[in-house]
Design a protein around this motif. Structure first.
Motif, mmCIF file in Angstrom:
data_model
loop_
_atom_site.group_PDB
_atom_site.id
_atom_site.type_symbol
_atom_site.label_atom_id
_atom_site.label_comp_id
_atom_site.label_asym_id
_atom_site.label_seq_id
_atom_site.Cartn_x
_atom_site.Cartn_y
_atom_site.Cartn_z
ATOM 1 N N ALA A 46 135.553 114.765 48.941
ATOM 2 C CA ALA A 46 136.519 115.859 48.790
ATOM 3 C C ALA A 46 136.953 116.395 50.149
ATOM 4 O O ALA A 46 138.132 116.706 50.369
ATOM 5 C CB ALA A 46 135.919 116.979 47.944
ATOM 6 N N ILE A 47 136.016 116.508 51.081
ATOM 7 C CA ILE A 47 136.345 116.983 52.434
ATOM 8 C C ILE A 47 137.273 115.995 53.123
ATOM 9 O O ILE A 47 138.273 116.373 53.742
ATOM 10 C CB ILE A 47 135.062 117.195 53.260
ATOM 11 N N LEU A 48 136.933 114.704 53.022
ATOM 12 C CA LEU A 48 137.730 113.662 53.674
ATOM 13 C C LEU A 48 139.150 113.613 53.124
ATOM 14 O O LEU A 48 140.130 113.633 53.884
ATOM 15 C CB LEU A 48 137.040 112.306 53.486
ATOM 16 N N VAL A 49 139.279 113.580 51.800
ATOM 17 C CA VAL A 49 140.600 113.476 51.171
ATOM 18 C C VAL A 49 141.428 114.738 51.408
ATOM 19 O O VAL A 49 142.610 114.659 51.773
ATOM 20 C CB VAL A 49 140.451 113.212 49.654
ATOM 21 N N SER A 50 140.833 115.911 51.232
ATOM 22 C CA SER A 50 141.585 117.162 51.394
ATOM 23 C C SER A 50 142.027 117.368 52.838
ATOM 24 O O SER A 50 143.125 117.870 53.087
ATOM 25 C CB SER A 50 140.751 118.360 50.913
ATOM 26 N N ALA B 80 128.584 124.118 40.288
ATOM 27 C CA ALA B 80 128.674 125.108 41.366
ATOM 28 C C ALA B 80 129.177 124.474 42.656
ATOM 29 O O ALA B 80 130.006 125.055 43.372
ATOM 30 C CB ALA B 80 127.314 125.758 41.599
ATOM 31 N N ILE B 81 128.681 123.272 42.966
ATOM 32 C CA ILE B 81 129.123 122.568 44.178
ATOM 33 C C ILE B 81 130.595 122.191 44.082
ATOM 34 O O ILE B 81 131.371 122.356 45.040
ATOM 35 C CB ILE B 81 128.252 121.311 44.412
ATOM 36 N N GLU B 82 131.028 121.684 42.914
ATOM 37 C CA GLU B 82 132.436 121.316 42.748
ATOM 38 C C GLU B 82 133.342 122.552 42.837
ATOM 39 O O GLU B 82 134.426 122.498 43.436
ATOM 40 C CB GLU B 82 132.641 120.601 41.412
ATOM 41 N N ALA B 83 132.911 123.657 42.242
ATOM 42 C CA ALA B 83 133.701 124.887 42.302
ATOM 43 C C ALA B 83 133.823 125.382 43.740
ATOM 44 O O ALA B 83 134.876 125.890 44.147
ATOM 45 C CB ALA B 83 133.056 125.961 41.423
ATOM 46 N N GLN B 84 132.750 125.219 44.507
ATOM 47 C CA GLN B 84 132.785 125.610 45.918
ATOM 48 C C GLN B 84 133.795 124.763 46.684
ATOM 49 O O GLN B 84 134.548 125.267 47.520
ATOM 50 C CB GLN B 84 131.386 125.451 46.522
ATOM 51 N N CYS B 85 133.839 123.462 46.388
ATOM 52 C CA CYS B 85 134.836 122.569 47.013
ATOM 53 C C CYS B 85 136.256 123.007 46.654
ATOM 54 O O CYS B 85 137.167 122.955 47.486
ATOM 55 C CB CYS B 85 134.626 121.133 46.546
ATOM 56 N N ALA B 86 136.442 123.420 45.405
ATOM 57 C CA ALA B 86 137.777 123.757 44.909
ATOM 58 C C ALA B 86 138.327 125.047 45.500
ATOM 59 O O ALA B 86 139.550 125.233 45.551
ATOM 60 C CB ALA B 86 137.741 123.871 43.383
ATOM 61 N N ALA B 87 137.437 125.945 45.947
ATOM 62 C CA ALA B 87 137.901 127.288 46.312
ATOM 63 C C ALA B 87 137.596 127.744 47.728
ATOM 64 O O ALA B 87 138.145 128.748 48.176
ATOM 65 C CB ALA B 87 137.300 128.305 45.336
ATOM 66 N N ILE B 88 136.729 127.042 48.455
ATOM 67 C CA ILE B 88 136.323 127.494 49.786
ATOM 68 C C ILE B 88 136.864 126.548 50.851
ATOM 69 O O ILE B 88 136.509 125.366 50.894
ATOM 70 C CB ILE B 88 134.791 127.605 49.898
#
Length: 309
Positions: free
Chosen positions: A287-291, A95-103
Motif C-alpha cells: 500500500a505504501i509503495l503503490v500510494s 485496524a492496520i488496513e484502516a490505518q493505511c486508508a486514513a493516515i
C-alpha cells in the motif's frame, strides 16, 4: 496543474533517488534505518520545534479545522473498517488496513513539501493535522490491536499508549515548541541558526529515506494495495474537503492545506506498527509503495485544485 507538478517533481525526484540507492544496494537497509532514525529524532524534530516555537498556539489552534480533519479521517477509517469486516478479516488486520486508508505521510513528506508549496502560513494547519494523526489514530490502533489480543481493555494498554506518545519525538518537539512560544521566550540567534541548519536536513533526508525504504518493500496483493491507495489518495481528501468546506466551513486557505495533507500517500510508520505487532506487513508495504507512486500525480492534482492553479 503543470506548474504545481513541476514544483512537486523535485520532492518526488528525491524519493526516486533514494529508491535507486536502496534498489541498487548502494544504500543498505541498515544505512536506511540509521538515516531514518537521524531524520526522525534530530532533523525533523528540530524543524518542528523551530516552526512551533515561532508560532502562537492561540493563533494556530482552529477548532473547526481540527474537527473537520478528524471528521473526514474518521469517515474514511470507518469505510475501510466496514470493508475489512465484510471480507471477514480479524480486528488487528482491519485496524492496520484502516490505518493505511486514513493516515498519510504528513511528518516526513507533508511538513516539508506543503510548507514550501503553500507558504509559511500552511505550517499551523499541517501541524494540527499531524497532531490529530499522532495523538488520536496512533492511539486508536494500539487500543484495537492490543484489546483484540488481550480480550479486554486494561491499564497496561493505557500505559503503552502514554509511553508511545511521550517517546514520539514529533509530538515532543511540537509540544516543547508551543510551550517555548507560550512563555514568550525569544530564540537566541545561535540556537535559531543551529535549529535551522539541523532542520534543513529534514527535507532531503526524509525524502531520500522514504525512497530507500520503499526499495525494500514488495508489491504483493496489488488489489488490496489498490483499494487502500484509493481510500488514501481519493476518499480521504474528498471527505476532509467536504467536511472542511461544507460542514464546518473552515477558512478556505486552511481547508486547502488539510485537504492537501489528506491527499498524501500512506505513512511509513504504519509499516513499523505492522511489523511490531506482526500484522500484515507485506500488505502495508504494498500500500505504501503503490500510494507513493500514484501520489506523484494525485498530490499535484489536489494541490493545483486547492490553490486554483
Amino acid at each position: 496543474m503543470l506548474a504545481i507538478f513541476l514544483k512537486t517533481l523535485p520532492f518526488f525526484a528525491l524519493i526516486g533517488l533514494g529508491y535507486w540507492a536502496g534498489r541498487t544496494r548502494f544504500f543498505s537497509a541498515e544505512a536506511t534505518a540509521y538515516l531514518t532514525k537521524f531524520v526522525f529524532y534530530f532533523a525533523l524534530s528540530a524543524m518542528l520545534f523551530r516552526f512551533s516555537a515561532n508560532l502562537s498556539l492561540a493563533e494556530v489552534w482552529d477548532t473547526r479545522l481540527v474537527v473537520a480533519y478528524l471528521w473526514g479521517t474518521t469517515f474514511v477509517y470507518g469505510i475501510a473498517t466496514i470493508v475489512g469486516f465484510l471480507r471477514r478479516l480479524d480486528v488487528p488486520t482491519v485496524a492496520i488496513e484502516a490505518q493505511c486508508a486514513a493516515i498519510g505521510n504528513t511528518g516526513f513528506l507533508g511538513v516539508p513539501m506543503l510548507t514550501l508549496l503553500l507558504g509559511p502560513e500552511a505550517i499551523g494547519p499541517v501541524l494540527l493535522a499531524l497532531a490529530v494523526d499522532l495523538v488520536v489514530f496512533s492511539s486508536l490502533i494500539v487500543i484495537l490491536i492490543t484489546g483484540a489480543r488481550d480480550g479486554q481493555f486494561s491499564l497496561r494498554m493505557l500505559r503503552t499508549i502514554g509511553l508511545g506518545l511521550i517517546k514520539n519525538p514529533m509530538i515532543v518537539a511540537i509540544v516543547l515548541g508551543f510551550a517555548w512560544s507560550g512563555m514568550s521566550i525569544p530564540i537566541p540567534a545561535p540556537m535559531n541558526d543551529f535549529l535551522a541548519i539541523l532542520g534543513g536536513a529534514a527535507t532531503p533526508g526524509a525524502l531520500f529515506a522514504i525512497g530507500a525504504s520503499l526499495a525494500t518493500k514488495s508489491a504483493e496483493r496489488l488489489y488490496i494495495a489498490g483499494w487502500l491507495s484509493f481510500c488514501k489518495l481519493v476518499l480521504h481528501p474528498l471527505f476532509v474537503g467536504f467536511a472542511a468546506l461544507f460542514v464546518f466551513e473552515v477558512d478556505p486557505f486552511k481547508a486547502g492545506v488539510i485537504i492537501s495533507a489528506a491527499a498524501l500517500p500512506v505513512a511509513g510508520n504504519v509499516y513499523i506498527l505492522a511489523q511490531h505487532y506482526g500484522v500484515a506487513p507485506q500488505r502495508v508495504s504494498a500500500a505504501i509503495l503503490v500510494s507513493t507512486a500514484l501520489s506523484i500525480v494525485t498530490v499535484s492534482l489536489v494541490v493545483a485544485w486547492v490553490t486554483g492553479t
